[in-house]
Write a protein that holds these residues in place. Structure first.
Motif, mmCIF file in Angstrom:
data_model
loop_
_atom_site.group_PDB
_atom_site.id
_atom_site.type_symbol
_atom_site.label_atom_id
_atom_site.label_comp_id
_atom_site.label_asym_id
_atom_site.label_seq_id
_atom_site.Cartn_x
_atom_site.Cartn_y
_atom_site.Cartn_z
ATOM 1 N N PHE A 115 -67.061 -83.209 -22.457
ATOM 2 C CA PHE A 115 -67.947 -82.117 -22.055
ATOM 3 C C PHE A 115 -67.703 -81.686 -20.608
ATOM 4 C CE2 PHE A 115 -70.220 -84.192 -25.524
ATOM 5 C CZ PHE A 115 -70.602 -83.106 -26.291
ATOM 6 N N GLY A 116 -66.729 -82.308 -19.956
ATOM 7 C CA GLY A 116 -66.467 -81.985 -18.558
ATOM 8 C C GLY A 116 -65.109 -81.351 -18.325
ATOM 9 N N GLN A 117 -64.501 -80.814 -19.377
ATOM 10 C CA GLN A 117 -63.143 -80.274 -19.267
ATOM 11 C C GLN A 117 -63.129 -78.831 -18.777
ATOM 12 O OE1 GLN A 117 -61.966 -81.430 -23.437
ATOM 13 N NE2 GLN A 117 -60.165 -82.239 -22.383
ATOM 14 N N THR A 118 -62.052 -78.519 -18.060
ATOM 15 C CA THR A 118 -61.825 -77.148 -17.617
ATOM 16 C C THR A 118 -61.003 -76.393 -18.658
ATOM 17 O OG1 THR A 118 -61.050 -75.787 -15.765
ATOM 18 C CG2 THR A 118 -59.675 -77.675 -16.383
ATOM 19 N N GLU A 119 -61.095 -75.080 -18.628
ATOM 20 C CA GLU A 119 -60.427 -74.279 -19.655
ATOM 21 C C GLU A 119 -58.937 -74.151 -19.423
ATOM 22 O OE1 GLU A 119 -60.646 -69.830 -21.729
ATOM 23 O OE2 GLU A 119 -61.859 -70.302 -19.955
ATOM 24 N N PRO A 127 -54.487 -78.480 -22.777
ATOM 25 C CA PRO A 127 -53.824 -79.108 -23.934
ATOM 26 C C PRO A 127 -54.558 -80.338 -24.459
ATOM 27 C CG PRO A 127 -52.689 -79.701 -21.913
ATOM 28 C CD PRO A 127 -53.743 -78.688 -21.531
ATOM 29 N N LYS A 128 -55.510 -80.859 -23.678
ATOM 30 C CA LYS A 128 -56.253 -82.054 -24.087
ATOM 31 C C LYS A 128 -57.665 -81.705 -24.554
ATOM 32 C CE LYS A 128 -53.105 -85.176 -22.954
ATOM 33 N NZ LYS A 128 -52.506 -86.101 -23.939
ATOM 34 N N ALA A 129 -57.898 -80.440 -24.880
ATOM 35 C CA ALA A 129 -59.239 -80.007 -25.263
ATOM 36 C C ALA A 129 -59.715 -80.745 -26.511
ATOM 37 C CB ALA A 129 -59.246 -78.509 -25.505
ATOM 38 N N PHE A 136 -65.788 -75.509 -22.598
ATOM 39 C CA PHE A 136 -65.016 -75.434 -21.358
ATOM 40 C C PHE A 136 -65.921 -75.048 -20.183
ATOM 41 C CE2 PHE A 136 -61.159 -74.316 -24.100
ATOM 42 C CZ PHE A 136 -60.670 -75.608 -24.033
ATOM 43 N N ASP A 137 -65.620 -75.652 -19.025
ATOM 44 C CA ASP A 137 -66.264 -75.274 -17.756
ATOM 45 C C ASP A 137 -67.791 -75.270 -17.850
ATOM 46 O OD1 ASP A 137 -63.798 -74.785 -16.290
ATOM 47 O OD2 ASP A 137 -63.564 -73.001 -17.541
ATOM 48 N N PRO A 196 -60.567 -82.505 -15.997
ATOM 49 C CA PRO A 196 -61.977 -82.146 -15.803
ATOM 50 C C PRO A 196 -62.126 -80.950 -14.861
ATOM 51 C CG PRO A 196 -61.406 -83.960 -14.365
ATOM 52 C CD PRO A 196 -60.181 -83.672 -15.198
ATOM 53 N N THR A 197 -63.333 -80.409 -14.808
ATOM 54 C CA THR A 197 -63.647 -79.345 -13.860
ATOM 55 C C THR A 197 -63.689 -79.920 -12.445
ATOM 56 O OG1 THR A 197 -66.024 -79.724 -14.044
ATOM 57 C CG2 THR A 197 -65.022 -78.157 -15.596
#
Length: 361
Positions: A115-119, A127-129, A136-137, A196-197
């Motif tokens: 839940f902390g990944q950037t787009e 690529p790790k979504a 995202f974000d 992460p963001t």
């Protein structure tokens, strides 16, 4: 006229020979002696070339005789496990044990990072979504709440099993150990979660893990020492039946104790994944044992009812100095594991010795 040792009440006398040092003072002295021992080894061992572990007499480098870089490493490497040990401390004081905190770190890290990944990563879709564009974000509070909620759920299950089914804490948390390890591997089929963001990455950047550890240690110190929650925790660990007869809701309190411990482990996962900028299923290996060791080294009794947050913090520093000292004298990794296992056993033996002396005296 009463002599100098008389209290003047009921004939009781004060015997200076039976005064006991605060246990925290003993741990601090042990810390100093361990530092001196590694300093001596740095001078004695031929291959060390008279090196110092924590001192640097080239004051032109940092303006101090301390080896600032190594000291930072020592406190950084214990800070995240130290956060877990704060929760483990109150569990042990209440008469329980928690073996699930290490795998919980791995599972919570995987969930939190999802839940902390950037787009965008280098202009391309992450690529790790784990989820779709909706995840995202997200505001940084979202992964934090997701991790803490997961920790609260695990702690609630642990506490409920122990309080309401009377399952021994060792068995209940050992089962949760395996469940959490399975969750961490199932979440992304064993694939790491990364990128992460910036807001999430800031949580564990630089010396922030130390800051979080210090803040939580101060908070838990005041809670355990000056609140009803702390008094009830000590009372239950000292004599559960007496605590129940005095009106304490023992079952509810146990659930709360385990929930707080698991939430602290989940927060440690947040800090760890933020610091590493990635989450992996194997995170947290041995953390539960190291956290228990820090507490026991710091004077927390495995029989419950005795110990302190200050002692655990000092125990964490002892643990960190020993780990760093082994690396300093170039001790092979497998020897380090053997030595740490011996230290953990020794800490438990010392705890039993203290208990026997307390009962005899």
């Amino acid at each position: 006229m009463a002599d100098q040792t008389s209290h003047g009440i009921g004939g009781l006398t004060y015997d200076k020979s039976k005064r006991a040092w605060p246990n925290e003072a003993n741990v601090f002295i042990a810390l100093v002696l361990i530092i001196l021992a590694f300093e001596a080894l740095g001078q004695i061992l031929p291959y060390m070339n008279s090196q110092s572990m924590l001192f640097d007499f080239n004051t032109n480098r940092d303006g101090t005789i301390l080896n600032v870089a190594r000291i930072k490493i020592v406190i950084l490497q214990v800070s995240i496990i130290g956060i877990i040990s704060l929760g483990v401390t109150q569990v042990i004081i209440s008469g329980g044990i928690d073996l699930s905190s290490g795998p919980l770190v791995g599972a919570a890290a995987m969930i939190v990072m999802s839940f902390g990944q950037t787009e965008l990563v280098n202009g391309q879709i992450n690529p790790k979504a784990v989820f779709g564009p909706w995840a995202f974000d997200l505001p940084v509070i979202v992964p934090i709440l997701a991790g803490l909620s997961f920790g609260a759920l695990i702690g609630c299950v642990n506490g409920s099993l122990i309080a309401f089914t009377r399952i021994p804490p060792f068995i209940a948390t050992l089962g949760m150990f395996l469940i959490c390890r399975g969750i961490s591997q199932w979440w992304t089929k064993g694939q790491p979660v990364s990128f992460p963001t910036e807001q999430f990455a800031a949580i564990g950047s630089g010396m922030m893990p130390v800051v979080w550890f210090a803040l939580l240690a101060v908070l838990l110190f005041f809670i355990m020492k000056f609140t009803v929650y702390g008094k009830h925790t000590y009372a239950i660990g000292s004599n559960e039946d007496a605590a129940r007869m005095s009106g304490i809701n023992v079952k509810r309190h146990k659930v709360l104790v385990y929930m707080i411990a698991s939430m602290l482990a989940a927060f440690a996962a947040i800090v760890l994944s933020s610091k590493n900028l990635t989450a992996q299923a194997g995170m947290g290996q041995f953390y539960e044992l190291y956290a228990i060791a820090m507490a026991v080294i710091g004077g927390v009794s495995l029989t419950g009812g005795r110990g302190s947050i200050v002692g655990t913090v000092l125990g964490a520093m002892v643990f960190g100095v020993i780990q760093s000292g082994f690396t300093f004298i170039k001790l092979d990794a497998f020897y380090q594991l053997m030595a740490m296992g011996t230290i953990i056993i020794g800490a438990v033996v010392l705890d039993q010795y203290r208990q026997q002396r307390s009962m005899a005296g």
